[in-house]
Design an enzyme around this catalytic site. Structure first.
Site, PDB file in Angstrom:
ATOM      1  N   ASP A  49       1.913  -3.513   3.051  1.00  0.00           N
ATOM      2  CA  ASP A  49       0.860  -4.507   2.757  1.00  0.00           C
ATOM      3  C   ASP A  49      -0.349  -3.810   2.150  1.00  0.00           C
ATOM      4  O   ASP A  49      -1.268  -3.462   2.846  1.00  0.00           O
ATOM      5  CB  ASP A  49       0.490  -5.252   4.052  1.00  0.00           C
ATOM      6  CG  ASP A  49      -0.488  -6.385   3.813  1.00  0.00           C
ATOM      7  OD1 ASP A  49      -0.762  -6.718   2.649  1.00  0.00           O
ATOM      8  OD2 ASP A  49      -0.987  -6.930   4.795  1.00  0.00           O
ATOM      9  N   GLU A  56       2.446 -10.010  -2.128  1.00  0.00           N
ATOM     10  CA  GLU A  56       2.378  -9.871  -0.665  1.00  0.00           C
ATOM     11  C   GLU A  56       3.784  -9.744  -0.082  1.00  0.00           C
ATOM     12  O   GLU A  56       4.734 -10.338  -0.597  1.00  0.00           O
ATOM     13  CB  GLU A  56       1.680 -11.089  -0.035  1.00  0.00           C
ATOM     14  CG  GLU A  56       0.196 -11.200  -0.328  1.00  0.00           C
ATOM     15  CD  GLU A  56      -0.653 -10.169   0.411  1.00  0.00           C
ATOM     16  OE1 GLU A  56      -0.126  -9.449   1.287  1.00  0.00           O
ATOM     17  OE2 GLU A  56      -1.849 -10.079   0.098  1.00  0.00           O
ATOM     18  N   HIS A 102      -3.826  -6.402  -3.850  1.00  0.00           N
ATOM     19  CA  HIS A 102      -5.035  -5.767  -3.313  1.00  0.00           C
ATOM     20  C   HIS A 102      -4.791  -4.299  -2.990  1.00  0.00           C
ATOM     21  O   HIS A 102      -3.683  -3.927  -2.591  1.00  0.00           O
ATOM     22  CB  HIS A 102      -5.554  -6.523  -2.084  1.00  0.00           C
ATOM     23  CG  HIS A 102      -4.586  -6.635  -0.941  1.00  0.00           C
ATOM     24  ND1 HIS A 102      -4.527  -5.720   0.079  1.00  0.00           N
ATOM     25  CD2 HIS A 102      -3.642  -7.575  -0.634  1.00  0.00           C
ATOM     26  CE1 HIS A 102      -3.612  -6.091   0.967  1.00  0.00           C
ATOM     27  NE2 HIS A 102      -3.049  -7.209   0.550  1.00  0.00           N
ATOM     28  N   HIS A 124       0.216  -4.366   9.275  1.00  0.00           N
ATOM     29  CA  HIS A 124      -0.944  -4.304  10.183  1.00  0.00           C
ATOM     30  C   HIS A 124      -0.620  -3.592  11.511  1.00  0.00           C
ATOM     31  O   HIS A 124      -1.450  -3.558  12.406  1.00  0.00           O
ATOM     32  CB  HIS A 124      -1.530  -5.702  10.473  1.00  0.00           C
ATOM     33  CG  HIS A 124      -2.083  -6.385   9.248  1.00  0.00           C
ATOM     34  ND1 HIS A 124      -3.097  -7.311   9.300  1.00  0.00           N
ATOM     35  CD2 HIS A 124      -1.776  -6.269   7.933  1.00  0.00           C
ATOM     36  CE1 HIS A 124      -3.376  -7.757   8.081  1.00  0.00           C
ATOM     37  NE2 HIS A 124      -2.575  -7.130   7.230  1.00  0.00           N
ATOM     38  N   ASP A 181      -6.964  -2.717  -0.827  1.00  0.00           N
ATOM     39  CA  ASP A 181      -7.513  -2.423   0.504  1.00  0.00           C
ATOM     40  C   ASP A 181      -6.442  -2.550   1.586  1.00  0.00           C
ATOM     41  O   ASP A 181      -5.418  -3.217   1.390  1.00  0.00           O
ATOM     42  CB  ASP A 181      -8.702  -3.334   0.828  1.00  0.00           C
ATOM     43  CG  ASP A 181      -8.326  -4.811   0.847  1.00  0.00           C
ATOM     44  OD1 ASP A 181      -7.593  -5.247  -0.059  1.00  0.00           O
ATOM     45  OD2 ASP A 181      -8.770  -5.518   1.777  1.00  0.00           O
ATOM     46  N   GLU A 209      -9.065  -8.095   0.191  1.00  0.00           N
ATOM     47  CA  GLU A 209      -8.258  -9.275   0.528  1.00  0.00           C
ATOM     48  C   GLU A 209      -8.174  -9.400   2.038  1.00  0.00           C
ATOM     49  O   GLU A 209      -8.118 -10.490   2.590  1.00  0.00           O
ATOM     50  CB  GLU A 209      -6.835  -9.128  -0.057  1.00  0.00           C
ATOM     51  CG  GLU A 209      -5.979 -10.399   0.024  1.00  0.00           C
ATOM     52  CD  GLU A 209      -5.189 -10.541   1.320  1.00  0.00           C
ATOM     53  OE1 GLU A 209      -4.689 -11.639   1.597  1.00  0.00           O
ATOM     54  OE2 GLU A 209      -5.076  -9.557   2.068  1.00  0.00           O
ATOM     55  N   GLU A 210      -8.183  -8.258   2.723  1.00  0.00           N
ATOM     56  CA  GLU A 210      -7.911  -8.229   4.163  1.00  0.00           C
ATOM     57  C   GLU A 210      -9.117  -8.609   5.023  1.00  0.00           C
ATOM     58  O   GLU A 210      -8.947  -9.126   6.117  1.00  0.00           O
ATOM     59  CB  GLU A 210      -7.436  -6.825   4.579  1.00  0.00           C
ATOM     60  CG  GLU A 210      -6.142  -6.385   3.912  1.00  0.00           C
ATOM     61  CD  GLU A 210      -4.906  -7.049   4.521  1.00  0.00           C
ATOM     62  OE1 GLU A 210      -5.056  -7.977   5.324  1.00  0.00           O
ATOM     63  OE2 GLU A 210      -3.797  -6.626   4.160  1.00  0.00           O
TER      64      GLU A 210
HETATM   65 ZN   LIG Z   1      -1.763  -8.120   1.970  1.00  0.00          ZN
END
Ligand SMILES: [Zn+2]
Length: 377
Positions: A100, A163, A67, A349, A69, A134-135
């Site tokens: 990520d 991932e 992903h 994150h 995003d 995806e997030e």
């Molecule tokens: Zn991810």
């Protein structure tokens, strides 16, 4: 290979692509892939941009999934370097999405490029499935691409989701499955009344207690070689009007199960309904299935990846199925073997998210060697 990966990772991090915005990441990727004669297909749904790119023909179809995003940056003042600057300090790239998963996305793309350049007439198909959501809701991303491909009868044989799976050192963990997740929103009905006249009312809290006892102590299964036992947790429980002299008319209970491959969502629903009936509870229930469990047993894909990680890092990875859900749950529905492997997830994150330059270089080598193992041997 390392320099190319780092440069692409930095370029991608500099686009502030907070879900579901892509902000130009996928355009940059397609410009590169077009030069190598990848067939490009855009599959946008609502706000979400999705890309399905292919090189070669026939099976096996090896797809890299990822992903573009990222999650929001949080308090920007807490970052040591601006979160979309992709600064490199002491061999670490800093920025939102570094780990990520723009770093591993860059590694997968460069690995595919290098392989295709060296083997323009390779066996099978090399594909990339990339989404810009995806997030967040993840409703218009990979799941919609998978639906489209299945309607057409297109196949994915092996899928590598990039991932960040590594825990302490690069290569220590590979995810070869994920647990399922299902939520029950249960409403148990009673009859509202005055607490002084209980014979004229029916207290749903009292009535529900033996049921809740059974629900929370029931042993669903014992897990298996790859999964821990299924677990159920009550996440919310609510009744009452706020007044101490009113017997409430309804009790709301929300519970979630993280479940393994020993049960199915149907078995869970049936068992809960059976318990409710056994305790004679008037009720309504809404189920929300976020993902079925999937498992890729050691076989061609797992072996190709483990062998490649061993060769490049000297480490034998542990196969794990823990953690939250990922887009792998959708791709597994196609009958594909699915594994997840990428850099360290320690900072994902968080503020000051970062990824090691050295590790990204090795990730690229591992993805590349996995293609060699699957297509050349
Ligand atoms: Zn991810």
């Amino acid at each position: 290979m390392k320099e190319k990966i780092v440069q692409l990772a930095q370029e991608l991090i500099r686009y502030p692509s907070i879900s579901p915005n892509d902000e130009g990441c996928q355009k940059l990727i397609t410009e590169r892939l077009e030069k190598l004669e990848f067939e490009i297909e855009w599959l946008p749904f609502n706000e979400t941009l999705n890309l399905w790119a292919k090189h070669g023909v026939g099976e096996p179809v090896i797809a890299f999934a990822g992903h573009t995003d990222v999650v929001p940056v949080g308090d920007e003042h807490q970052w040591n370097y601006p979160p979309f600057s992709a600064e490199i300090v002491d061999d670490m790239i800093y920025g939102r999405g570094a780990a990520d998963m723009k770093g591993s996305l860059a590694a997968m793309i460069v690995a595919a490029e290098e392989y295709v350049k060296a083997n323009p007439n390779h066996a099978g198909t090399i594909a990339l499935l990339i989404t810009s959501d995806e997030e967040a809701a993840a409703k218009d991303g990979t799941v919609r691409v998978v639906e489209t491909l299945m309607e057409r009868g297109e196949k994915i044989t092996y899928c590598m989701v990039g991932e960040p799976s590594s825990s302490q050192t690069l290569g220590d963990v590979v995810k070869n499955g994920r647990r399922g997740s299902i939520t029950g929103n249960l409403y148990i009905q009673g009859v509202q009344g005055h607490v002084a006249y209980p014979h004229l009312a029916e207290n749903p809290i009292h009535k529900a207690m033996p049921f809740l006892q059974e629900l929370t102590t029931y042993q669903w299964d014992n897990g298996n070689a790859f999964f821990p036992p299924t677990s159920l947790q009550i996440a919310n429980i609510h009744a009452g009007t706020g007044s101490n002299n009113v017997i409430p008319g309804e009790l709301y209970v929300q519970f979630n199960l993280r479940y393994c491959t020993e049960v199915t969502d149907d078995i869970i629903k049936q068992k809960v309904t059976q318990m409710l009936e056994k305790h004679g509870l008037k009720h309504s229930i809404e189920w929300n299935l976020s993902g079925k469990p999937f498992l890729t047993k050691p076989g061609k894909l797992v072996n190709a990846l483990v062998d490649s990680i061993q060769g490049i890092t000297g480490i034998t990875p542990k196969l794990e199925t823990g953690g939250g859900t990922s887009d792998g749950r959708f791709i597994a529905l196609m009958g594909a073997e699915v594994v997840e492997f990428g850099p360290l997830n320690a900072t994902i994150h968080k503020v000051n998210e970062c990824v090691s330059v050295e590790d990204l270089g090795k990730c690229g080598q591992i993805y590349h060697q996995m293609l060699v193992n699957l297509l050349d041997k």
